[in-house]
Design a protein around this motif. Structure first.
Motif, PDB file in Angstrom:
ATOM      1  N   PRO A 220       1.066  -1.186  -0.364  1.00 39.20           N
ATOM      2  CA  PRO A 220       0.068   0.278  -0.005  1.00 39.20           C
ATOM      3  C   PRO A 220       0.752   0.912  -0.125  1.00 39.20           C
ATOM      4  N   SER A 221       0.216   2.064  -0.736  1.00 39.83           N
ATOM      5  CA  SER A 221       0.798   2.765  -0.551  1.00 39.83           C
ATOM      6  C   SER A 221       1.062   4.370   1.174  1.00 39.83           C
ATOM      7  N   ASP A 222       1.889   5.144   0.660  1.00 41.48           N
ATOM      8  CA  ASP A 222       2.427   5.735   2.216  1.00 41.48           C
ATOM      9  C   ASP A 222       1.167   6.676   1.981  1.00 41.48           C
ATOM     10  N   LYS A 223       0.467   7.046   1.140  1.00 45.89           N
ATOM     11  CA  LYS A 223      -0.374   8.509   1.171  1.00 45.89           C
ATOM     12  C   LYS A 223      -1.555   7.936   1.325  1.00 45.89           C
ATOM     13  N   SER A 224      -2.670   8.507   1.769  1.00 43.52           N
ATOM     14  CA  SER A 224      -4.123   8.567   2.070  1.00 43.52           C
ATOM     15  C   SER A 224      -4.868   9.036   1.361  1.00 43.52           C
ATOM     16  N   LYS A 225      -6.128   7.801   0.556  1.00 42.47           N
ATOM     17  CA  LYS A 225      -7.201   8.822   0.218  1.00 42.47           C
ATOM     18  C   LYS A 225      -7.851   9.556   0.961  1.00 42.47           C
ATOM     19  N   VAL A 226      -7.854   9.728   1.778  1.00 42.46           N
ATOM     20  CA  VAL A 226      -8.964  10.617   2.323  1.00 42.46           C
ATOM     21  C   VAL A 226      -8.605  11.579   2.121  1.00 42.46           C
ATOM     22  N   VAL A 227      -6.776  11.745   2.269  1.00 44.09           N
ATOM     23  CA  VAL A 227      -5.984  13.502   2.263  1.00 44.09           C
ATOM     24  C   VAL A 227      -6.279  13.861   0.866  1.00 44.09           C
ATOM     25  N   ALA A 228      -5.425  13.381  -0.275  1.00 45.24           N
ATOM     26  CA  ALA A 228      -5.821  13.636  -1.212  1.00 45.24           C
ATOM     27  C   ALA A 228      -7.463  13.984  -1.635  1.00 45.24           C
ATOM     28  N   GLY A 229      -8.748  13.456  -1.489  1.00 45.59           N
ATOM     29  CA  GLY A 229      -9.599  13.745  -2.148  1.00 45.59           C
ATOM     30  C   GLY A 229     -10.141  15.353  -1.285  1.00 45.59           C
TER      31      GLY A 229
ATOM     32  N   ARG B 237      -3.860  15.896  -6.354  1.00 49.56           N
ATOM     33  CA  ARG B 237      -2.889  15.145  -7.649  1.00 49.56           C
ATOM     34  C   ARG B 237      -1.830  14.785  -7.777  1.00 49.56           C
ATOM     35  N   PHE B 238      -1.243  16.055  -7.365  1.00 51.73           N
ATOM     36  CA  PHE B 238       0.246  16.705  -7.179  1.00 51.73           C
ATOM     37  C   PHE B 238       0.239  16.068  -5.720  1.00 51.73           C
ATOM     38  N   TYR B 239      -0.315  15.749  -4.391  1.00 53.29           N
ATOM     39  CA  TYR B 239       0.087  15.147  -3.460  1.00 53.29           C
ATOM     40  C   TYR B 239       0.545  13.901  -4.098  1.00 53.29           C
ATOM     41  N   THR B 240      -1.075  12.545  -4.168  1.00 52.62           N
ATOM     42  CA  THR B 240      -0.747  11.804  -5.367  1.00 52.62           C
ATOM     43  C   THR B 240       0.415  11.512  -5.898  1.00 52.62           C
TER      44      THR B 240
ATOM     45  N   ILE C 285      -1.550  14.917 -14.764  1.00 50.64           N
ATOM     46  CA  ILE C 285      -3.545  15.442 -14.195  1.00 50.64           C
ATOM     47  C   ILE C 285      -3.082  16.642 -13.290  1.00 50.64           C
ATOM     48  N   ALA C 286      -2.686  16.914 -12.871  1.00 51.16           N
ATOM     49  CA  ALA C 286      -2.322  17.989 -11.898  1.00 51.16           C
ATOM     50  C   ALA C 286      -2.107  19.301 -12.613  1.00 51.16           C
ATOM     51  N   ILE C 287      -1.145  19.528 -13.139  1.00 53.36           N
ATOM     52  CA  ILE C 287      -0.254  20.518 -14.112  1.00 53.36           C
ATOM     53  C   ILE C 287      -1.931  20.453 -14.892  1.00 53.36           C
ATOM     54  N   ALA C 288      -2.681  19.973 -15.751  1.00 58.13           N
ATOM     55  CA  ALA C 288      -3.486  20.252 -16.789  1.00 58.13           C
ATOM     56  C   ALA C 288      -4.509  20.794 -15.901  1.00 58.13           C
ATOM     57  N   GLN C 289      -5.118  20.078 -14.267  1.00 57.65           N
ATOM     58  CA  GLN C 289      -6.317  20.650 -13.519  1.00 57.65           C
ATOM     59  C   GLN C 289      -5.477  22.332 -13.649  1.00 57.65           C
TER      60      GLN C 289
ATOM     61  N   ASP D 258      -1.553   5.892  -6.297  1.00 59.14           N
ATOM     62  CA  ASP D 258       0.009   7.562  -6.832  1.00 59.14           C
ATOM     63  C   ASP D 258       0.314   6.511  -7.616  1.00 59.14           C
ATOM     64  N   GLY D 259       1.553   7.742  -7.642  1.00 65.42           N
ATOM     65  CA  GLY D 259       2.403   7.583  -8.738  1.00 65.42           C
ATOM     66  C   GLY D 259       2.969   7.193  -8.981  1.00 65.42           C
ATOM     67  N   GLU D 260       3.336   6.123  -8.531  1.00 62.15           N
ATOM     68  CA  GLU D 260       3.880   4.443  -8.543  1.00 62.15           C
ATOM     69  C   GLU D 260       2.895   3.679  -8.886  1.00 62.15           C
ATOM     70  N   GLY D 261       1.953   3.286  -9.300  1.00 61.50           N
ATOM     71  CA  GLY D 261       1.139   2.464  -9.068  1.00 61.50           C
ATOM     72  C   GLY D 261       0.586   1.674  -7.650  1.00 61.50           C
ATOM     73  N   ARG D 262       0.911   1.671  -6.787  1.00 62.19           N
ATOM     74  CA  ARG D 262       0.662   1.542  -5.618  1.00 62.19           C
ATOM     75  C   ARG D 262      -0.866   1.745  -5.206  1.00 62.19           C
ATOM     76  N   ARG D 263      -1.874   0.857  -4.349  1.00 58.77           N
ATOM     77  CA  ARG D 263      -3.103   1.406  -3.321  1.00 58.77           C
ATOM     78  C   ARG D 263      -3.024   2.563  -3.111  1.00 58.77           C
ATOM     79  N   LEU D 264      -3.994   3.097  -2.901  1.00 59.20           N
ATOM     80  CA  LEU D 264      -3.583   4.566  -1.701  1.00 59.20           C
ATOM     81  C   LEU D 264      -4.458   4.393  -0.630  1.00 59.20           C
ATOM     82  N   ARG D 265      -3.900   3.667   0.564  1.00 59.85           N
ATOM     83  CA  ARG D 265      -4.180   3.935   1.584  1.00 59.85           C
ATOM     84  C   ARG D 265      -5.376   4.354   2.208  1.00 59.85           C
TER      85      ARG D 265
END
Length: 159
Positions: free
Chosen positions: A93-102, A114-117, A122-126, A151-158
């Motif tokens: 699992p990623s060290d990044k949280s889906k709640v924080v990202a959302g 998207r910068f966080y994940t 996508i972040a630059i496009a937004q 996340d950016g490395e393909g790991r599932r967000l926590r």
């Protein structure tokens, strides 16, 4: 196969060794040496050694095939029996949280979630489209909260 002078001489030399060891009487030795001198093919020479043990001329000895070297056993890394086999990096699992990202995506538009994940494209496009006038960032934030993502490395967000 036809023989040459070298094969005939090797045969006479081997017959001489048999004569010296007492395996052939002188009359038979002379007869076989004469036949070796007149030999045309290897078959003619092979007949002269059919009833004699080794040594034989080198060209009459069948080749011995060496066994292939033993193959090393495959290495399997030790497995920790208490916790099972190691998990591949992509499955961790990623060290990044889906709640924080959302929440970042909803409350700080322009691709901050998207910068966080680690999804910088996508972040630059937004950022350049002002988050699709806020709608793209809002929908993207809800999707991240509901279904998570990677996340950016393909790991599932926590969770």
């Amino acid at each position: 196969m036809r023989v040459g002078t070298t094969e005939r001489e090797d045969s006479m030399r081997a017959l001489g060794e048999h004569f010296a060891q007492g395996r052939l009487p002188i009359s038979e030795y002379e007869q076989r040496v004469g036949a070796a001198a007149d030999a045309v093919t290897r078959g003619d020479l092979r007949v002269l050694f059919a009833d004699l043990p080794a040594p034989h001329p080198p060209f009459l000895v069948p080749p011995t095939w060496a066994a292939p070297p033993p193959q090393p056993l495959p290495y399997y890394p030790p497995v920790n029996q208490a916790f099972g086999p190691p998990v591949p990096y992509e499955m961790m699992p990623s060290d990044k949280s889906k709640v924080v990202a959302g929440l970042l995506q909803i409350f700080l538009p322009f691709g901050v979630g998207r910068f966080y994940t680690g999804h910088y494209g996508i972040a630059i496009a937004q950022l350049l489209t002002c988050g699709g006038f806020g709608i793209w960032c809002l929908v993207d934030g809800v999707v991240l909260l509901v279904s998570g993502g990677h996340d950016g490395e393909g790991r599932r967000l926590r969770d």
